[in-house]
Motif scaffolding. Sequence first.
Motif, PDB file in Angstrom:
ATOM      1  N   SER A   1       0.810  -1.223   0.000  1.00 60.44           N
ATOM      2  CA  SER A   1       0.000   0.000   0.000  1.00 60.44           C
ATOM      3  C   SER A   1       0.845   1.276   0.000  1.00 60.44           C
ATOM      4  O   SER A   1       0.298   2.370  -0.030  1.00 60.44           O
ATOM      5  CB  SER A   1      -0.923   0.000   1.212  1.00 60.44           C
TER       6      SER A   1
ATOM      7  N   LEU B   1      -3.059  -3.276  -1.205  1.00 55.53           N
ATOM      8  CA  LEU B   1      -4.089  -2.639  -2.016  1.00 55.53           C
ATOM      9  C   LEU B   1      -4.467  -3.609  -3.133  1.00 55.53           C
ATOM     10  O   LEU B   1      -3.594  -4.132  -3.823  1.00 55.53           O
ATOM     11  CB  LEU B   1      -3.528  -1.352  -2.626  1.00 55.53           C
TER      12      LEU B   1
ATOM     13  N   ASN C   1     -10.781   0.032  -6.134  1.00 59.47           N
ATOM     14  CA  ASN C   1      -9.803  -0.653  -5.276  1.00 59.47           C
ATOM     15  C   ASN C   1     -10.355  -0.837  -3.880  1.00 59.47           C
ATOM     16  O   ASN C   1     -11.322  -0.167  -3.496  1.00 59.47           O
ATOM     17  CB  ASN C   1      -8.501   0.167  -5.218  1.00 59.47           C
TER      18      ASN C   1
ATOM     19  N   LEU D   1      -8.524  -1.353   0.146  1.00 60.41           N
ATOM     20  CA  LEU D   1      -7.329  -1.449   0.959  1.00 60.41           C
ATOM     21  C   LEU D   1      -7.596  -2.555   1.980  1.00 60.41           C
ATOM     22  O   LEU D   1      -8.603  -2.511   2.688  1.00 60.41           O
ATOM     23  CB  LEU D   1      -7.148  -0.093   1.654  1.00 60.41           C
TER      24      LEU D   1
END
Length: 292
Positions: free
Chosen positions: A253, A267, A282, A284
């Motif tokens: 990330s 990510l 996306n 996380l």
Amino acid sequence: MIIAQTIAQVRQNITDARQKGKVIGLVPTMGGLHQGHYSLIRRCVEECDYTAVSIFVNPTQFAPGEDLKGYPRTFEADSEGCKDLDADLIFAPASEEIYPGQGTDPSDPLTWIHVEKVTSHLCGTSRPGHFRGVCTVVAKLFNIIQPDIAYFGQKDAQQLAVIRQMTKDLNFPIEIIGCPIVREKDGLAMSTRNKYLDSEQRKQALCLNKALKRAEEMIVAGQKNCQPVIDEMTKVIQQYPQAKVDYISIVDSDLLQPVTRIVPPVLIALAVQVGPARLIDNILVVPTDKKQ
Ligand code: AMP
């Protein structure tokens, strides 16, 4: 609310605000504003004394053949929205104000900001030159407006990571705040480019969120390897005939380098062409003890 079209006007207004001791916040946008943008502006208004919103469809971040010409331009509605949220200033320059030679001198500008490594995968691969254009215009906006705080959306996760890196490497005295992705009720991430979709494509655009949800389920169920997750996400997208995967990647990330094992924070990012729109989304994946 001031609408400024020139750098001189912006400088004058910002100097006045700074002399009054105001904390200045900036929300850079390309217009075509929706609730995703408005969430950033709302947060800026809450946290800063003075909110500047830039609305500029930046030509240098579009490759030839991309949608620069057709990009939605909805200035009247955008400025109404900003006014309703109590923004103080919109900076809406003409292209020549930012790039004085554009049109007559295609080599304008001669100075570019290029962030290495963080741009080496994801959209950096499929849109060469894109982040060079983004960083150059954001650096210009930082120098023109000189905000204390600037707000960016996690929707464009790579952009956010690249801007954080640029800000650190070039010692801009600016705090960068990342804001959560705002989604439609059915999960589609809000994007100006969603306007390109007809009703069938709009349904098919849900494949991005579906694929991310499937990835999340697999990780919650204990999957620690990236490849099976990527394979499964690819299968989800393949169920939608108008969707074509550009990339599906799992990266760390921070520098956004591909990983093989899912060790949070990572990510999971994808780009999918759905009809005329290239869409990105996306999630996380954070360590479980950091989940709210
Ligand atoms: P753009 O106008 O697309 O360049 O976006 C301007 C800013 O708004 C960027 O920092 C984007 O990441 C952010 N943004 C766009 N869509 C969303 C969304 N759905 N949720 C949160 N932020 C967003």
